[in-house]
Design an enzyme around this catalytic site. Structure first.
Site, PDB file in Angstrom:
ATOM      1  N   SER A  93       0.832  -1.205   0.000  1.00  0.00           N
ATOM      2  CA  SER A  93       0.000   0.000   0.000  1.00  0.00           C
ATOM      3  C   SER A  93       0.869   1.259   0.000  1.00  0.00           C
ATOM      4  O   SER A  93       1.675   1.462  -0.906  1.00  0.00           O
ATOM      5  CB  SER A  93      -0.950  -0.028   1.207  1.00  0.00           C
ATOM      6  N   HIS A 202      -8.169   1.660  -0.745  1.00  0.00           N
ATOM      7  CA  HIS A 202      -8.282   0.499  -1.631  1.00  0.00           C
ATOM      8  C   HIS A 202      -9.739   0.082  -1.838  1.00  0.00           C
ATOM      9  O   HIS A 202     -10.079  -1.101  -1.746  1.00  0.00           O
ATOM     10  CB  HIS A 202      -7.442  -0.665  -1.094  1.00  0.00           C
TER      11      HIS A 202
END
Length: 311
Positions: A93, A202
């Protein structure tokens, strides 16, 4: 000499009293990175991790920057202590920004400004919404996708991260995530953990933020990384400036496929070193690959152990 990859986390379980062990906090290289970063950020981030009476580190606005700067500081110390280069670098991430800084693709100052801007755009995307992220333990991706489709939550809830075969993170609108959590529990989930991450990343809620971020990324200077970097969402090598920009923009609404990327590279990489103050990715890797060696450089003992193995 063993092949090894460096892993950079995007989130850490921040405990202000134990963010950096004395081995790191007393090191001049580490202190220098924190001083430099503080100038770019506009406040003393070193002081923040030493004394946080207002508990700012519980807010992603601050904790993400601490994760970035801490990892870069540990990496700079690692680089100073040995002469070998990683065969690969990967970020989970937000950790992709750290990976790009350490591979000399992105300036530290630009990475800090991008993370601040990214957070701002994500908060704007949630101005009239309440989000939630949860980790589902004990169900695989296929089962969860079936549940999302069966109960018609595919548009409101996204699979944010596939961390291991049986650890899936969901992200999206709060009530919808709560409802699908109940169905996951009935389907046999061993545990469901609310993640204190806001705004939720996300997921499809972040598509507007992605467009804004892409505009900023187009005006940010990138270079070809000196170490191979793989995106944890697209699983593609970041081998051009434009590919990096597109990947970072898409990342905030795309699934982190950590399980897949580790399984893919384990064929060529034996040693995984997490550049972090914690062991989040190391623990995930131990559930994904049993025969490879995973070490977090989070303390003096592990740091020296890794140096001995690599050298």
């Amino acid at each position: 000499m063993f092949k090894y990859t460096l892993l950079f986390p995007g989130q850490n379980d921040i405990n202000r009293k134990k963010i950096l062990s004395p081995f790191f906090s007393k090191n001049k290289i580490v202190q220098s990175i924190f001083r430099e970063s503080s100038e770019y950020i506009g406040y003393d981030i070193w002081k923040l991790i030493q004394d946080d009476p207002k508990k700012k580190l519980k807010n992603n606005k601050y904790s993400q920057l601490v994760t970035l700067v801490s990892s870069i500081a540990i990496y700079e110390l690692w680089k100073n202590k040995q002469c070998t280069h990683p065969n690969l670098v990967i970020g989970h991430s937000l950790g992709e920004y750290t990976a790009l800084v350490c591979s000399q693709s992105l300036k530290l100052s630009d990475a800090i400004q991008l993370i601040i801007t990214r957070y701002k755009f994500m908060m704007e995307a949630m101005s009239k919404k309440i989000g939630l992220m949860t980790a589902i333990i004990g169900l695989n991706e296929r089962t969860i996708r079936k549940l999302l489709k069966k109960y018609d939550y595919s548009h409101e809830v996204s699979i944010a991260c596939i961390n291991t075969d049986n650890q899936i993170v969901l992200s999206g609108e709060r009530n919808s995530v709560k409802h699908i959590n109940l169905h996951c529990k009935k389907a046999g989930a061993k545990n469901i953990i609310n993640l204190y991450i806001h705004p939720p990343s996300h997921c499809t809620l972040m598509k507007k933020a992605s467009k804004k971020l892409l505009y900023v990324l187009k005006h940010t200077t990138f270079k070809i990384p000196i170490y191979p970097v793989i995106s944890s969402t697209s699983l593609k090598f970041q081998n051009s400036e434009q590919a990096i920009r597109i990947s970072l923009a898409k990342q905030i609404y795309s699934t982190v496929r950590w399980n897949s990327i580790i399984k893919y590279i384990k064929k060529d990489i034996f040693i995984f070193l997490e550049v972090s103050t914690k062991s989040i990715l190391t623990n995930l890797n131990k559930n994904i690959i049993k025969k490879s060696l995973s070490i977090s450089l989070n303390c003096q003992a592990n740091f020296l152990k890794a140096l001995k193995i690599i050298l």
